[in-house]
Scaffold this motif. Structure first.
Motif, short mmCIF file in Angstrom:
data_model
loop_
_atom_site.label_atom_id
_atom_site.label_comp_id
_atom_site.label_asym_id
_atom_site.label_seq_id
_atom_site.Cartn_x
_atom_site.Cartn_y
_atom_site.Cartn_z
N ARG A 70 0.82 -1.22 0.00
CA ARG A 70 0.00 0.00 0.00
C ARG A 70 0.85 1.26 0.00
NH1 ARG A 70 -4.85 -0.57 4.16
NH2 ARG A 70 -5.49 1.31 3.09
N ALA A 71 1.94 1.24 0.70
CA ALA A 71 2.84 2.40 0.75
C ALA A 71 3.86 2.37 -0.38
CB ALA A 71 3.54 2.46 2.09
N ASN A 72 3.89 1.28 -1.14
CA ASN A 72 4.84 1.08 -2.23
C ASN A 72 6.28 1.33 -1.77
OD1 ASN A 72 5.62 0.36 -4.81
ND2 ASN A 72 5.56 2.46 -5.54
N ARG A 73 6.63 0.68 -0.66
CA ARG A 73 8.01 0.82 -0.17
C ARG A 73 8.50 -0.53 0.34
NH1 ARG A 73 6.50 4.92 4.25
NH2 ARG A 73 5.15 3.46 5.28
N LYS A 99 13.85 0.37 15.16
CA LYS A 99 14.62 1.56 14.75
C LYS A 99 15.06 1.43 13.30
CE LYS A 99 14.60 4.03 18.48
NZ LYS A 99 13.81 5.24 18.51
N ALA A 100 15.43 0.22 12.88
CA ALA A 100 15.83 -0.02 11.49
C ALA A 100 14.63 0.18 10.55
CB ALA A 100 16.39 -1.42 11.34
N ALA A 101 13.47 -0.30 10.95
CA ALA A 101 12.26 -0.14 10.13
C ALA A 101 11.85 1.33 10.06
CB ALA A 101 11.13 -0.98 10.70
N GLU A 102 11.98 2.02 11.15
CA GLU A 102 11.65 3.45 11.19
C GLU A 102 12.56 4.25 10.24
OE1 GLU A 102 11.52 7.10 14.43
OE2 GLU A 102 11.48 5.04 15.16
N ALA A 103 13.82 3.84 10.15
CA ALA A 103 14.75 4.52 9.25
C ALA A 103 14.31 4.40 7.79
CB ALA A 103 16.15 3.95 9.43
N VAL A 104 13.66 3.29 7.45
CA VAL A 104 13.20 3.08 6.07
C VAL A 104 11.85 3.74 5.83
CG1 VAL A 104 12.55 1.35 4.36
CG2 VAL A 104 14.46 0.89 5.90
N THR A 105 10.92 3.56 6.77
CA THR A 105 9.55 4.02 6.56
C THR A 105 9.33 5.49 6.92
OG1 THR A 105 8.80 3.40 8.78
CG2 THR A 105 8.66 1.71 7.04
N GLY A 106 10.16 6.00 7.83
CA GLY A 106 9.96 7.37 8.31
C GLY A 106 8.87 7.46 9.37
N ASN A 107 8.35 6.30 9.78
CA ASN A 107 7.28 6.24 10.79
C ASN A 107 7.69 5.33 11.94
OD1 ASN A 107 5.44 7.73 9.12
ND2 ASN A 107 5.14 5.85 7.95
N VAL A 108 7.14 5.58 13.12
CA VAL A 108 7.32 4.65 14.22
C VAL A 108 6.55 3.39 13.85
CG1 VAL A 108 6.89 4.23 16.67
CG2 VAL A 108 7.58 6.51 15.89
N ILE A 109 7.23 2.25 13.87
CA ILE A 109 6.63 1.01 13.38
C ILE A 109 7.24 -0.17 14.10
CG2 ILE A 109 8.27 0.78 11.47
CD1 ILE A 109 5.81 -0.09 9.75
N ASN A 110 6.49 -1.26 14.22
CA ASN A 110 6.98 -2.46 14.87
C ASN A 110 7.83 -3.27 13.90
OD1 ASN A 110 7.40 -4.90 16.15
ND2 ASN A 110 5.30 -5.15 16.82
N GLY A 111 9.13 -3.16 14.05
CA GLY A 111 10.05 -3.87 13.18
C GLY A 111 10.02 -5.38 13.36
N TRP A 112 9.60 -5.84 14.54
CA TRP A 112 9.54 -7.28 14.80
C TRP A 112 8.54 -7.96 13.88
CZ3 TRP A 112 12.96 -9.76 17.81
CH2 TRP A 112 13.73 -8.99 18.68
N THR A 113 7.45 -7.27 13.56
CA THR A 113 6.43 -7.87 12.68
C THR A 113 6.65 -7.51 11.22
OG1 THR A 113 4.93 -5.99 13.04
CG2 THR A 113 4.68 -7.90 14.49
#
Length: 133
Positions: A70-73, A99-113
């Protein structure tokens, strides 16, 4: 004549091979002291991924990816020997999957999932396997 031996962590090799022409990759070399060692120094993983690594569920050099349609990323990261994640396009490692996922998405996100192995297993699923052991 002296012999020069250079050993790179698999995560460093993965980072170098994934670098594009626009990336800057910094490599620092230093002289070691004392007698030459036939074995590289052992690195002990620490941080959130340490338990998975110590249990053999996740290894240094493992490639993790995600794709958000949906975000095309999408993102790609490599696990380092000390349990951090090197994310494509970033010069420093991240201490946690989120933190690694946030660096890619620009959003606070659960990288574990979000992050998955090549087999499609999320880090959260690996953590559940560790808890079940």
């Amino acid at each position: 004549m002296a012999t020069l031996s250079i050993h790179f962590d698999p995560a460093v090799i993965a980072r170098l091979t994934s670098a594009s022409g626009d990336d800057t990759v910094h490599v620092t070399l230093s002289l070691g002291g004392g007698e030459p060692s036939s074995e590289a120094a052992t690195v002990v993983p620490h941080g959130p991924l340490a338990g998975l690594m110590q249990a053999g569920l996740l290894e240094s050099g493992t490639e993790l990816t995600f794709h958000q349609r949906r975000a095309n990323r999408s993102g790609r990261a490599v696990v380092t020997a000390d349990g951090q994640l090197i994310v494509d396009g970033h010069s420093s490692a991240f201490p946690s999957p989120s933190k690694a996922a946030e660096a890619v998405t620009g959003n606070v996100i659960n990288g574990w999932t979000l992050w998955q192995t090549r087999e499609g297993v999320t880090l959260d699923k690996l953590r559940s396997q560790l808890d079940a052991q």
